[in-house]
Design an enzyme around this catalytic site. Structure first.
Site, mmCIF file in Angstrom:
data_model
loop_
_atom_site.group_PDB
_atom_site.id
_atom_site.type_symbol
_atom_site.label_atom_id
_atom_site.label_comp_id
_atom_site.label_asym_id
_atom_site.label_seq_id
_atom_site.Cartn_x
_atom_site.Cartn_y
_atom_site.Cartn_z
ATOM 1 N N GLU A 166 -5.418 -12.652 130.060
ATOM 2 C CA GLU A 166 -6.549 -12.038 130.772
ATOM 3 C C GLU A 166 -7.732 -11.751 129.850
ATOM 4 O OE1 GLU A 166 -4.797 -8.809 132.997
ATOM 5 O OE2 GLU A 166 -3.407 -10.171 134.000
ATOM 6 N N ASN A 207 -3.351 -17.237 129.593
ATOM 7 C CA ASN A 207 -2.966 -16.945 130.977
ATOM 8 C C ASN A 207 -4.021 -16.029 131.610
ATOM 9 O OD1 ASN A 207 -0.886 -16.897 133.075
ATOM 10 N ND2 ASN A 207 -0.553 -14.748 132.516
ATOM 11 N N HIS A 243 -2.145 -14.538 141.892
ATOM 12 C CA HIS A 243 -1.924 -13.351 142.731
ATOM 13 C C HIS A 243 -2.869 -13.521 143.922
ATOM 14 C CE1 HIS A 243 0.675 -11.419 139.876
ATOM 15 N NE2 HIS A 243 -0.209 -11.599 138.913
ATOM 16 N N GLU A 272 2.413 -16.431 137.906
ATOM 17 C CA GLU A 272 2.702 -15.095 138.470
ATOM 18 C C GLU A 272 2.508 -15.102 139.979
ATOM 19 O OE1 GLU A 272 0.667 -11.915 136.443
ATOM 20 O OE2 GLU A 272 0.903 -12.861 134.474
ATOM 21 N N ASP A 274 2.341 -14.531 143.689
ATOM 22 C CA ASP A 274 2.723 -13.721 144.845
ATOM 23 C C ASP A 274 1.564 -13.765 145.829
ATOM 24 O OD1 ASP A 274 0.943 -11.831 143.691
ATOM 25 O OD2 ASP A 274 2.557 -10.567 142.953
HETATM 26 O O1 G3I Z 1 7.275 2.588 131.599
HETATM 27 C C1 G3I Z 1 6.569 3.639 132.282
HETATM 28 C C2 G3I Z 1 7.472 4.783 132.499
HETATM 29 O O2 G3I Z 1 7.846 5.318 131.252
HETATM 30 C C3 G3I Z 1 6.733 5.829 133.346
HETATM 31 O O3 G3I Z 1 7.588 6.882 133.648
HETATM 32 C C4 G3I Z 1 6.238 5.199 134.645
HETATM 33 C C5 G3I Z 1 5.408 6.151 135.474
HETATM 34 O O4 G3I Z 1 4.462 5.462 136.271
HETATM 35 O O5 G3I Z 1 5.424 4.131 134.316
HETATM 36 C C6 G3I Z 1 6.094 3.131 133.610
HETATM 37 O O6 G3I Z 1 5.196 2.125 133.359
HETATM 38 C C7 G3I Z 1 4.901 1.262 134.403
HETATM 39 C C8 G3I Z 1 5.133 -0.153 133.926
HETATM 40 O O7 G3I Z 1 4.735 -1.075 134.908
HETATM 41 C C9 G3I Z 1 6.567 -0.416 133.551
HETATM 42 O O8 G3I Z 1 7.385 -0.241 134.655
HETATM 43 C C10 G3I Z 1 3.448 1.436 134.807
HETATM 44 O O9 G3I Z 1 3.246 2.696 135.397
HETATM 45 C C11 G3I Z 1 3.035 0.369 135.777
HETATM 46 O O10 G3I Z 1 1.628 0.449 135.983
HETATM 47 C C12 G3I Z 1 3.362 -0.986 135.184
HETATM 48 O O11 G3I Z 1 2.935 -1.948 136.087
HETATM 49 C C13 G3I Z 1 3.011 -3.290 135.659
HETATM 50 C C14 G3I Z 1 1.607 -3.849 135.460
HETATM 51 O O12 G3I Z 1 1.686 -5.218 135.128
HETATM 52 C C15 G3I Z 1 0.855 -3.123 134.381
HETATM 53 O O13 G3I Z 1 -0.401 -3.626 134.224
HETATM 54 C C16 G3I Z 1 3.736 -4.081 136.726
HETATM 55 O O14 G3I Z 1 5.096 -3.661 136.790
HETATM 56 C C17 G3I Z 1 3.677 -5.582 136.414
HETATM 57 O O15 G3I Z 1 4.151 -6.313 137.522
HETATM 58 C C18 G3I Z 1 2.232 -5.980 136.162
HETATM 59 O O16 G3I Z 1 2.216 -7.348 135.816
HETATM 60 C C19 G3I Z 1 0.911 -7.906 135.577
HETATM 61 C C20 G3I Z 1 1.074 -8.954 134.486
HETATM 62 O O17 G3I Z 1 1.677 -8.390 133.359
HETATM 63 C C21 G3I Z 1 -0.268 -9.580 134.138
HETATM 64 N N1 G3I Z 1 -0.926 -10.086 135.307
HETATM 65 C C22 G3I Z 1 -1.064 -9.171 136.429
HETATM 66 C C23 G3I Z 1 0.292 -8.592 136.816
HETATM 67 C C24 G3I Z 1 0.181 -7.662 137.995
HETATM 68 O O18 G3I Z 1 -0.589 -6.543 137.684
#
Ligand code: G3I
Length: 471
Positions: A166, A207, A243, A272, A274
């Protein structure tokens, strides 16, 4: 045949999906999922020579239904979060490999590829990095150390890396990330160089999202990767996240855009996928979603350099979408109860239509024959060229070795989808760990770049010592 043994093992494993799903249904209080169709997604995909992957939340692998679907339906896995900088290096110089190792072990146990995501990204950086003040030199060192350490850790175990994620704004300019602000555009080339040095066999990708169509953002990406190639920066592929939104998917335009990047000699992949909808879902939205999944899959499958499709999550239960887009969801191929949706069938149908139905695994192999090869110079300049080679084999192979000669003075610069060596003018390409098994009538595809001059279109190729017919 190894392919048959694996198919049989998977079929047995698939039989357990329904059983463990029923148990999960009892435990979670939802109705038992219907079984996915047979053959599995990975079986139909493998027969097309493409991979089908999913983002995996490694924390869910202890859920039997989830892990059964991941292992039986997919032949590639991407860590949804476990390999991001925040997770891997939470304190400077202190690495936590737990999640990444778990996923890599799972992949090895299930004969799957691993797509590494992601090394250098403006988001999900650890606090010490996000908030720290570093001189430019120090930041560059921190970045390349991180890339080197992580890629080295998984050398030979991760086949593809999203090295930079990104990097672009919507207008095609480079995003003002911490790396760009302090290091300028050179942070990208430096990241790729560090990754290549750490694992010369891993395919290195850039990516991004909203780059699926020909637009200002993908134009910026196109200019960047063209520049990187011209400078000899080791980049192998471009990932298109996809996405998308139900009813707003233009398959032919996606195909055309994938093709223009492929024509640079790069691998492309849907990384990715969806396709979200306004909730609640209903059957007409689900049918439209299936058509949209099919359109994206068809787009990739129509481009020979499109190596595979990764969906961003197995089920609507586990998707990131509802957390970020209020009122939207149902974006994945399986529903909240791990039942395959019409989108699942659409993905399967796309692979089958592309020649991916492996038929009955207990049937004998189709008749064998000789090989034919297309040696295509897709790009040439004074001191180099980009070549793609496709070899069709009449015999089923469980490992292969192709050879051809380059003109005098021309050297191999780098290659992909194989293990390359050059002795005098003869180049030998052996299969990589992930593409040695080829069914009778199947194809082998690899490519390479030359330096010191260009290769010649139509160069004869031999397979296993046997000269292949042209075309
Ligand atoms: O790990 C913490 C945890 O310690 C905490 O308690 C909890 C509370 O919200 O958050 C946890 O972190 C989360 C993390 O995923 C791991 O589970 C974040 O809040 C959450 O925002 C994060 O979201 C991820 C996101 O990327 C972050 O930008 C999504 O699961 C994941 O699907 C998403 O994937 C991204 C790709 O990497 C890049 N392209 C876009 C795609 C969708 O956003």
């Amino acid at each position: 045949m190894r392919q048959h043994r694996v198919s049989t093992v998977r079929r047995l494993a698939r039989a357990t999906v329904a059983a463990s799903a029923a148990a999960a249904a009892l435990a979670f209080g939802f109705s038992a999922p219907s079984q996915a169709a047979d053959p599995s997604l990975r079986e139909v995909a493998e027969s097309t020579g493409r991979f089908i992957g999913t983002a995996v939340n490694d924390g869910l692998l202890s859920n039997g239904t989830y892990s059964d679907i991941v292992s039986t339906e997919f032949d590639s896995v991407t860590a949804e979060n476990a390999m991001k900088w925040e997770a891997v290096e939470p304190q400077r110089g202190q690495y936590n490999w737990a999640g990444g190792d778990r996923l890599v072990q799972f992949a090895q146990d299930n004969d799957q590829l691993v797509y590494g995501h992601t090394l250098v990204w403006h988001s999900q950086m650890p606090g010490w990095l996000q908030n720290g003040s570093f001189s430019n030199n120090e930041l560059r060192q921190i970045m390349t150390d991180h890339v080197t350490t992580q890629v080295s850790r998984y050398k030979g175990q991760v086949q593809r890396w999203d090295v930079v994620n990104e990097a672009f704004n919507e207008d095609g300019s480079l995003r003002q990330s911490k790396f760009y602000q302090q290091l300028g555009a050179s942070y990208i080339a430096d990241s790729f160089r560090a990754a290549r040095a750490a694992d010369p066999d891993a395919k290195l990708f850039i990516n991004d999202y909203n780059t699926e169509l020909d637009n200002a953002k993908s134009d910026g990406l196109y200019r960047l990767v063209s520049d990187l190639l011209a400078q000899g920066v080791p980049i192998d592929g471009v990932g298109f996240q996809n996405h998308l939104i139900v009813g707003n998917v233009n398959g032919p335009a996606i195909r055309q855009n994938l093709q223009r990047f492929a024509d640079l000699g790069l691998e492309v992949a849907v990384t990715e996928l969806d396709i979200r909808m306004q909730m609640p879902s209903d059957s007409s939205k689900l049918q439209q979603q299936a058509r949209d999944y099919r359109a994206v899959a068809d787009a990739c499958l129509a481009v020979s350099r499109c190596s595979g499709i990764t969906v961003w999550g197995v089920s609507d239960r586990d998707s990131w979408v509802p957390d970020v887009f209020e009122g939207q969801g149902a974006a994945c191929p399986w529903d909240e109860n791990y039942r395959p949706k019409p989108a699942y069938d659409a993905l399967r149908d796309a692979f089958v239509a592309a020649g991916g139905d492996p038929g009955d695994p207990d049937d004998p192999e189709p008749p064998t024959g000789d090989c034919s090869a297309v040696f295509n110079v897709s790009n040439r300049w004074d001191t180099g060229s980009v070549v793609s080679v496709t070899v069709r084999t009449g015999q089923a192979l469980s490992g292969w070795r192709a050879q051809f000669d380059l003109p005098a003075g021309v050297s191999l610069a780098n290659g992909w989808n194989g293990s390359f060596s050059q002795s005098g003018s003869t180049v030998t390409v052996a299969n990589a760990a992930y593409n040695g098994t080829v069914p009778a009538g199947g194809t082998i595809s690899f490519g390479f770049q030359t330096s010191g001059g260009a290769a010649q279109d139509g160069t004869r190729v031999s397979l296993g010592g046997q000269e292949c017919a042209a075309g």
